[in-house]
Design a protein around this motif. Sequence first.
Motif, PDB file in Angstrom:
ATOM      1  N   THR A 143       4.635  11.061   4.772  1.00 36.90           N
ATOM      2  CA  THR A 143       5.121  11.734   5.985  1.00 36.90           C
ATOM      3  C   THR A 143       6.571  11.354   6.266  1.00 36.90           C
ATOM      4  OG1 THR A 143       2.886  11.796   6.925  1.00 36.90           O
ATOM      5  CG2 THR A 143       4.736  12.030   8.459  1.00 36.90           C
ATOM      6  N   ILE A 144       6.886  10.058   6.193  1.00 35.77           N
ATOM      7  CA  ILE A 144       8.266   9.613   6.390  1.00 35.77           C
ATOM      8  C   ILE A 144       9.180  10.243   5.339  1.00 35.77           C
ATOM      9  CG2 ILE A 144       9.812   7.607   6.320  1.00 35.77           C
ATOM     10  CD1 ILE A 144       8.180   7.666   8.851  1.00 35.77           C
ATOM     11  N   GLU A 145       8.732  10.257   4.093  1.00 33.19           N
ATOM     12  CA  GLU A 145       9.553  10.809   3.018  1.00 33.19           C
ATOM     13  C   GLU A 145       9.762  12.313   3.163  1.00 33.19           C
ATOM     14  OE1 GLU A 145       8.560   7.639  -0.576  1.00 33.19           O
ATOM     15  OE2 GLU A 145       7.319   9.443  -0.338  1.00 33.19           O
ATOM     16  N   THR A 146       8.754  13.022   3.672  1.00 33.08           N
ATOM     17  CA  THR A 146       8.883  14.471   3.867  1.00 33.08           C
ATOM     18  C   THR A 146       9.994  14.795   4.853  1.00 33.08           C
ATOM     19  OG1 THR A 146       6.544  14.865   3.355  1.00 33.08           O
ATOM     20  CG2 THR A 146       7.684  16.543   4.665  1.00 33.08           C
ATOM     21  N   PHE A 147      10.040  14.073   5.965  1.00 32.05           N
ATOM     22  CA  PHE A 147      11.072  14.330   6.973  1.00 32.05           C
ATOM     23  C   PHE A 147      12.433  13.841   6.496  1.00 32.05           C
ATOM     24  CE2 PHE A 147       7.359  15.021   9.507  1.00 32.05           C
ATOM     25  CZ  PHE A 147       7.755  15.918  10.477  1.00 32.05           C
ATOM     26  N   ALA A 148      12.450  12.715   5.794  1.00 34.97           N
ATOM     27  CA  ALA A 148      13.727  12.184   5.307  1.00 34.97           C
ATOM     28  C   ALA A 148      14.338  13.096   4.259  1.00 34.97           C
ATOM     29  CB  ALA A 148      13.522  10.784   4.736  1.00 34.97           C
ATOM     30  N   ASP A 149      13.508  13.751   3.464  1.00 36.76           N
ATOM     31  CA  ASP A 149      13.998  14.628   2.403  1.00 36.76           C
ATOM     32  C   ASP A 149      14.580  15.939   2.952  1.00 36.76           C
ATOM     33  OD1 ASP A 149      14.243  15.158  -0.485  1.00 36.76           O
ATOM     34  OD2 ASP A 149      12.809  16.775  -0.073  1.00 36.76           O
ATOM     35  N   ASP A 150      14.175  16.295   4.171  1.00 36.43           N
ATOM     36  CA  ASP A 150      14.631  17.551   4.798  1.00 36.43           C
ATOM     37  C   ASP A 150      16.053  17.362   5.340  1.00 36.43           C
ATOM     38  OD1 ASP A 150      15.036  19.853   6.291  1.00 36.43           O
ATOM     39  OD2 ASP A 150      12.975  19.901   7.034  1.00 36.43           O
ATOM     40  N   ASN A 151      16.996  18.191   4.896  1.00 40.03           N
ATOM     41  CA  ASN A 151      18.390  18.087   5.360  1.00 40.03           C
ATOM     42  C   ASN A 151      18.508  18.294   6.859  1.00 40.03           C
ATOM     43  OD1 ASN A 151      19.750  17.499   2.914  1.00 40.03           O
ATOM     44  ND2 ASN A 151      19.474  19.624   2.261  1.00 40.03           N
ATOM     45  N   LYS A 152      17.567  19.019   7.437  1.00 41.83           N
ATOM     46  CA  LYS A 152      17.598  19.245   8.882  1.00 41.83           C
ATOM     47  C   LYS A 152      17.397  17.940   9.646  1.00 41.83           C
ATOM     48  CE  LYS A 152      14.052  21.204  10.801  1.00 41.83           C
ATOM     49  NZ  LYS A 152      13.044  22.220  11.210  1.00 41.83           N
ATOM     50  N   HIS A 153      16.661  17.023   9.055  1.00 43.31           N
ATOM     51  CA  HIS A 153      16.371  15.745   9.714  1.00 43.31           C
ATOM     52  C   HIS A 153      17.207  14.599   9.153  1.00 43.31           C
ATOM     53  CE1 HIS A 153      13.058  17.481  11.956  1.00 43.31           C
ATOM     54  NE2 HIS A 153      12.545  17.962  10.832  1.00 43.31           N
ATOM     55  N   LEU A 154      17.400  14.570   7.827  1.00 43.53           N
ATOM     56  CA  LEU A 154      18.179  13.486   7.235  1.00 43.53           C
ATOM     57  C   LEU A 154      18.811  13.897   5.909  1.00 43.53           C
ATOM     58  CD1 LEU A 154      19.167  10.549   7.205  1.00 43.53           C
ATOM     59  CD2 LEU A 154      16.970   9.884   6.176  1.00 43.53           C
TER      60      LEU A 154
END
Length: 271
Positions: A143-154
């Motif tokens: 879950t952390i990696e999914t959001f971190a991989d998204d340019n919108k979030h990180l």
Amino acid sequence: RQSPYIVHWIHYTTCCKMGSPPYELAHIVRQFRDAFMSKHQPPDMHLRVLDAIANCRTAALGGHADQCDSCGHIRISYNSCRNRHCPKCQGTQRERWIAARQQQLLPVRYFHVVFTLPQELNVYCLHYPTALYNLLFACSKATIETFADDNKHLGAIPGMISVLHTWGQNLMLHPHVHMIVPAGGFTPCGHWKHTKQKGSFLFPVKAMSIVYKNKFMEGMRALINKHNLHPLSTDERKLLYNKPWVVYAKQPFGGPQQVIEYLGRYSHKVA
């Protein structure tokens, strides 16, 4: 006049402040072990733990001598039992663990993140703990990696330290994972990139809860099919999908060191 209880309590608190409490768990075990055995008939595994705690740093386990290579002073010490349930041994291990984790910290902001399993899954945790807790680690990390991989979030590669905690303050089963997550990550080029607001915000908690729930339920279905476990009923699946799964993410007031100290106490302590 002070009652004997008050006098004893003053003596106890004074000794505790000086670092040497008058009574230890070993004293209790040695005094009440036989009565406990006759009443409850504990299994051999529990008896071995009680014996280790009672004998830790006593003549029963032998001893060793340390000599200073400068002045020649010799100190004789009794051996430790090294049992993971022993508070004497775990104190040293705790400090080593805390020191090692603190050396891994980066000079950036951190978040304390917690992923909790719904109580409806407790029966699976009791019967299949290894499979469920491995899945909990994997899904919280993903879950952390999914959001971190998204340019919108990180749009960067994150890091995290995860610790499993299976009980709550009332000592009832309450499986959850504590995470120490930096507010940013490294880009493919090796540059550090902060999360939003220069690292003062991690990821949206409600969105993380939904992603975490879906990943775990998908993994749960795969586990049930692979190992032929007792399946979830239609009502159980509907309940689990409809309820919000608890995800917590806040910056600790005392920094990541505070969270490491907190996790060190609980990961090296017997309920």
